[in-house]
Scaffold this motif. Structure first.
Motif, PDB file in Angstrom:
ATOM      1  N   GLU A   1      72.475 110.108  56.217  1.00  0.00           N
ATOM      2  CA  GLU A   1      73.113 110.720  57.568  1.00  0.00           C
ATOM      3  C   GLU A   1      72.416 110.116  58.672  1.00  0.00           C
ATOM      4  O   GLU A   1      72.388 109.060  58.914  1.00  0.00           O
ATOM      5  N   GLN A   2      72.113 111.086  59.766  1.00  0.00           N
ATOM      6  CA  GLN A   2      71.724 110.545  61.177  1.00  0.00           C
ATOM      7  C   GLN A   2      70.701 109.601  61.183  1.00  0.00           C
ATOM      8  O   GLN A   2      70.181 108.870  62.132  1.00  0.00           O
ATOM      9  N   SER A   3      69.635 109.791  60.157  1.00  0.00           N
ATOM     10  CA  SER A   3      68.525 108.951  60.054  1.00  0.00           C
ATOM     11  C   SER A   3      68.857 107.266  59.882  1.00  0.00           C
ATOM     12  O   SER A   3      67.808 106.445  60.174  1.00  0.00           O
TER      13      SER A   3
ATOM     14  N   GLY B   1      77.566 109.930  63.630  1.00  0.00           N
ATOM     15  CA  GLY B   1      76.585 110.689  62.843  1.00  0.00           C
ATOM     16  C   GLY B   1      76.428 112.347  63.583  1.00  0.00           C
ATOM     17  O   GLY B   1      76.955 112.128  64.823  1.00  0.00           O
ATOM     18  N   LEU B   2      76.203 113.355  62.953  1.00  0.00           N
ATOM     19  CA  LEU B   2      76.016 114.481  63.570  1.00  0.00           C
ATOM     20  C   LEU B   2      74.535 114.776  63.901  1.00  0.00           C
ATOM     21  O   LEU B   2      73.686 114.635  62.828  1.00  0.00           O
ATOM     22  N   ILE B   3      74.256 115.146  65.075  1.00  0.00           N
ATOM     23  CA  ILE B   3      72.797 115.292  65.593  1.00  0.00           C
ATOM     24  C   ILE B   3      72.809 116.735  65.729  1.00  0.00           C
ATOM     25  O   ILE B   3      73.464 117.525  65.685  1.00  0.00           O
ATOM     26  N   ASP B   4      71.517 117.280  65.149  1.00  0.00           N
ATOM     27  CA  ASP B   4      70.927 118.426  64.985  1.00  0.00           C
ATOM     28  C   ASP B   4      70.524 118.933  66.272  1.00  0.00           C
ATOM     29  O   ASP B   4      69.447 118.372  66.693  1.00  0.00           O
ATOM     30  N   VAL B   5      70.944 119.868  67.057  1.00  0.00           N
ATOM     31  CA  VAL B   5      70.507 120.113  68.437  1.00  0.00           C
ATOM     32  C   VAL B   5      70.026 121.524  68.478  1.00  0.00           C
ATOM     33  O   VAL B   5      70.753 122.427  67.976  1.00  0.00           O
ATOM     34  N   THR B   6      68.935 121.902  69.339  1.00  0.00           N
ATOM     35  CA  THR B   6      68.437 123.120  69.629  1.00  0.00           C
ATOM     36  C   THR B   6      68.832 123.415  71.175  1.00  0.00           C
ATOM     37  O   THR B   6      69.122 122.670  71.958  1.00  0.00           O
TER      38      THR B   6
END
Length: 442
Positions: A54-56, A367-372
């Protein structure tokens, strides 16, 4: 589909027990597993799909201190140290090269913004500095457009996302880790209120600690265990070109495009603002936490409502651990790229560097980025579930900081002295009354 990653041969046997199970085979998870294995910890890495699927493997490949939130700087300094010895440590070429990273600045406001950043990070003694004139020209050979100045960090670099995490995973195996691909973790088991094992699609593994490094999946996994993790997903589109002769060496961000030279002679290219935030059920759950980011970035990140809202709505409840989980039904998140955005980015690059006018697009992906909410990762034990460490929410900055983040996660799950102060990355900052703060200029 995403770019092809270097292969990692999965171990065949599922161990009945381990000291630590790492969930997720991206750059964070593989780095944590490698670090743990080198300490002599019995570690199993479980990846539901393939290593770096995935995003990596889908990111820009930048390894940078430049432009980071000051809370991340101690960790990225450690990560750069690890990257500099990474090829030797893993016995393979991760693609890491120290080539410098440049931000080209076209206005006085841009210059002032990064002057303020330089002042803010002065205590960290970075080599980042403003450049102009002949020095800027040398960093942008062949450019036909001039810029007022640039922010440049010579010690920053680049690596190959499709090579790095697989190389680290293989090194972890040689150091004694068990690496299982195509092996989804359905959930955690607990005894006496703390982690005692994981349930995978292939069976149970008893353990004392778990590192959850599942990127865009982390919020869902935490939700299954009644852990509130404020995290959303942002879709980012990228393309790569075939080989281009005479292009620039240093990776750079320009007002309309960002680029990075690849080892194969081509370039990874993306719009400087190439992300879309899909409106999801969690967008409403975490609206309050993400409101400061929305106010600051609403012009830069379009919102979209579509079928993903209903897909994720169907994931609302956990699946019993003895049944096939959503992690098995969706092995790899593979969103469609925004081809129009990618085409605009390549066209913008060609207006600055005519050498790209005839560049051939070899592949496009997203890609799907995980955001805070504060654009700073969570690398933290979970107070209500001892034995669990969450490492997620890298907000598009995770590849470069990955080795350091993996080491910090390994410290936290084993109780070792942390390599950097973990306080800025604590999960409880979203529930203890702390202000959600996004540093100006980031």
């Amino acid at each position: 589909m995403g770019p092809a990653t270097d292969p990692v041969i999965s171990d065949s046997a599922l161990p009945s027990s381990a000291d630590v199970v790492v969930i997720g085979g991206g750059i964070i998870g593989t780095s944590a597993a490698f670090d743990l294995a080198r300490r002599g910890v019995r570690v199993v890495l479980c990846e539901k799909g393939q290593i770096a699927g995935e995003q990596s493997s889908r990111n820009w490949g930048w390894v940078r201190k430049q432009g980071r939130d000051s809370r991340e700087l101690p960790l990225i300094v450690e990560s750069l140290r690890l990257w500099q010895g990474m090829n030797e440590a893993v016995g393979a070429d991760t693609g890491f090269r120290t080539t410098g990273i440049l931000y080209a600045l076209s206005s006085d406001a841009d210059i002032a913004r990064w002057e303020a950043w330089l002042e803010r990070v002065r205590p960290y003694q970075l080599d980042s500095r403003l450049v102009s004139g002949d020095e800027l020209t040398r960093l942008m050979p062949g450019a036909t457009r001039g810029f007022k100045a640039g922010l440049f960090t010579a010690s920053d670099g680049r690596a190959e996302p499709q090579q790095a995490a697989p190389a680290i995973a293989r090194a972890a195996q040689r150091a004694g880790a068990t690496v299982l691909t195509g092996c989804a973790v359905r959930g955690l088991e607990t005894t006496g209120g703390r982690v005692s094992g994981v349930v995978t699609e292939r069976g149970h593994i008893a353990c004392n600690g778990v590192v959850l490094a599942t990127g865009a999946w982390s919020r869902l996994f935490c939700k299954d265990h009644d852990i509130r993790l404020p995290q959303l997903r942002v879709r980012s589109s990228v393309l790569r070109t075939g080989p281009v002769e005479g292009g620039p060496e240093a990776a750079a961000w320009l007002p309309d495009v960002a680029y990075r030279k690849r080892l194969d002679g081509g370039y990874t290219v993306a719009g400087a603002v190439a992300s879309v935030a899909d409106i999801l059920p969690d967008s409403f759950v975490f609206f309050r936490e993400f409101l400061p980011a929305l106010r600051q970035n609403w012009r830069k990140m379009p919102l979209r409502f579509g079928r993903r809202f209903f897909e994720e709505l169907s994931w609302a409840g956990p699946t019993p651990l003895d049944q096939a989980s959503r992690y098995e039904r969706v092995r790899v998140l593979d969103p469609a790229p925004q081809q129009q955005v990618n085409a605009g980015a390549l066209a913008a690059l060609a207006t600055v560097y005519p050498v790209f006018a005839k560049a051939k697009v070899a592949q496009q992906w997203a890609g799907l980025i995980d955001v805070t909410p504060d654009v700073v990762p969570v690398i933290s034990p979970v107070e209500r579930l001892p034995g669990l460490v969450v490492a997620t929410g890298f907000s598009g900055h995770g590849f470069g900081i990955g080795p350091g983040a993996g080491r910090l996660a390994a410290d936290l799950v084993t109780g070792a002295p942390p390599v950097v102060d973990p306080h800025p990355f604590r999960l409880t900052r979203f529930s203890d009354g702390s202000e959600i703060r996004i540093e100006a200029g980031i």
